[in-house]
Structure formats: C-alpha cells, structure tokens
Design a protein around this motif. Structure first.
Motif: not given
Length: 335
Positions: A103-120
C-alpha cells in the motif's frame, strides 16, 4: 615582532569563501533536527516501499495470499500481531504487514507522480499567465479559479463513472486539483520578476520569450515551487487514500492504505491492528512530509521563520500573567 615587520599579504592567506543561497539553505536544513529526522523517516518509507517485493519473498507471504489455517481464528476473526504476522492479518487471513508495504508503494507513487505532473502544468501555466499578462492572464487566472472552486468529490465521481476506478484516473484527478495552487504562486512571482533589470537586459539583447521565461525567470522561482511541491505530496497521498476509502481509487485486491482502512472499519472493535497500522502509516507519512516541507521553507526563507518566532514571543509576553506585588512594596495601601 613589531608592526612594521608584519607582511601585508599575511592576512590574505585566509580567504573568505562565498556561499550560494542553496548552500546556505542546506546549512540551515542540517541544523534543523526536526527536518532531518523527518527526512530520514521519508527515506526509510521510500526504501521499505521499494523493497516490498524483496521483503515479501524473504517472508514467504504474498500480499494476496490467504492463510486460512494460521491467519484466521476459530471464530473467523483476524489474527493479532505475532512472530509470523508482524502486523497481524486482515479479514481474509492475509499478512497485513506485507499489504501495508505494498500500500505504501501505491500511495507514494500516486503522491509523487501526481504532484510532479501538477507542478509541471502549474509552472508552465503560471509562467504564461504572469509573463504575457493581458487577455492571456485573465483567461488562465479564471481557469485557476474554476479549478479551485469545483467540488473535489463531484469531479472524482464523474471521472470514475466515465473511466472507472484505476491508478491512472486517481493520478489524473489529484493532478487536476493540484496544479492550480502552484500556478497561482508562479504567476504572482512572475509578475514581479519580469520587471527586473536582468530580464530587461535579456530582452534588449534579443532573447526570445521562451528563453526569458525558462532560463532567466524560472530559476528564481525554484525555491517557492520546491517548497509548495513538498507540501503537496502529503495532500496527494491523503487524497488518494480518501478516494480509495470511498471506492473511487485503487481497486481491490490491490492494497492501498485507503482501501485497507475501508476494509477494517467493521473490525476495529475486535481487531485494533487491522485499522491501527494502516492509519499509523498514513499519519507518519503525511506528518514527515509536512515537517520536511516546513524545514525547507524555513531554510530557503529564514525571514519568515524569524517573523513567526517573533510573533510567538510577543503572544507569550502578552498572555503572561502579571506578577503579584510584594507585601512590603511602597505601592501597598496605608493602614
């Protein structure tokens, strides 16, 4: 040795090395124990998430494997923490420790990828709005207002009803709601930076708009963007957990902290570990990211931290009770 015997270049041997703002910020972060400990916790969480398949292979427990004999009691309830199941089991007899790691893999992946896309997206739109101004700024600013004012859950339900719950849909929904906050900050900073002398000098030398925005202005925006991005990662993790808890995010049996909490809501009275360990993992992760973000913010802009400290001291001084007058003081009333 007399004063006349001192060589003029004797002092020149000790040079003063200048440090960049990033070096000063790194020195401040290293002196912030809370930020350092929180950063270590974040790194450990990321390492545990990445090593989840290795830990599963070493432990011999697959995240979807059901242990009907040893993972469920005679009454059909989950088994508590023990030597075989460190975090206990869930309602189907699966190893909760392994499922929390996955579950940590999923949550951290979503948090980092979604925030990276939003920042771009936010950086590009904020630069365009702040640099060009006029009609472009008005249109993009109204778009930011629409995104920030649109109900979050209604949009998530609409997307899921069309595309179905999935990892891609979850990242898309979170990115859609995060980029506007970054774009607003970048737009405000760009409006101020585009009038600086070095921008005017680059424009007079024939530099194009793209070069001015991404070479001259963007490097001066990295500090607030990094701080805001760090603080948006825990918000994205909480959003993903909320969607998964409501059945709008990650689809079971893929473990996520949100759907683990949803599955445990009927067992919290008889199996505290079923709800406690996923909730504690979510709490520790979001708290660590927030403390790291606060430490980076104070390191990059120490004036803001001093301002808040000064305000706290003034508040304590005003709320401090006045000392009682001494019995033998001259202010005492005469008999």
């Amino acid at each position: 040795m007399t004063l006349t015997e001192i060589r003029p270049d004797a002092v020149a041997d000790r040079t003063i090395a200048g440090r960049s703002p990033w070096q000063l910020a790194w020195a401040r972060i290293r002196s912030d124990r809370v930020a350092l400990v929180s950063g270590i916790v974040v790194v450990l969480l990321c390492l545990l998430a990445l090593a989840a398949p290795l830990i599963s292979a070493w432990n011999g427990h697959d995240p979807d494997e059901q242990f009907r004999d040893t993972g469920i009691t005679d009454e059909g309830l989950p088994v508590g923490p023990n030597g075989e199941f460190w975090f206990g089991t869930d309602r189907l007899g699966r190893d909760l420790f392994i499922r929390v790691l996955y579950g940590a893999r999923v949550s951290l992946l979503v948090g980092v990828v979604a925030t990276g896309v939003a920042a771009l997206i936010g950086v590009v739109i904020g630069l365009l709005a702040g640099y060009y101004g006029g009609v472009i700024d008005t249109i993009l600013s109204r778009l930011m207002d629409v995104v920030l004012s649109f109900p979050y859950l209604i949009f998530a339900i609409a997307v899921v009803s069309i595309a179905g719950p999935s990892l891609t849909a979850t990242i898309g929904v979170i990115s859609f709601y995060s980029w506007a906050a970054i774009a607003r900050v970048v737009r405000g900073q760009t409006l101020s930076l585009k009038e600086r002398e070095y921008v005017e000098a680059a424009r007079s030398m024939g530099a194009g708009d793209a070069r001015i925005m991404f070479v001259d202005i963007l490097p001066n925006l990295l500090a607030p963007v990094i701080v805001l991005t760090t603080l948006l990662v825990p918000a994205a993790i909480v959003f993903e957990s909320t969607l998964s808890y409501l059945g709008l995010g990650i689809v079971p049996p893929t473990p996520s902290w949100g759907n683990l909490l949803s599955e445990a809501q009927g067992f919290y009275r008889v199996a505290y570990w079923y709800l406690g360990f996923p909730a504690a993992s979510l709490l520790i992760t979001t708290l660590a990211f927030n403390l790291v973000g606060d430490g980076i913010r104070d390191a990059i802009d120490p004036r803001m931290e001093r301002l808040f400290s000064r305000r706290r001291r003034r508040t304590r001084r005003r709320t401090r009770p006045a000392a009682a007058p001494a019995s033998g003081s001259s202010d005492a009333a005469p008999h």
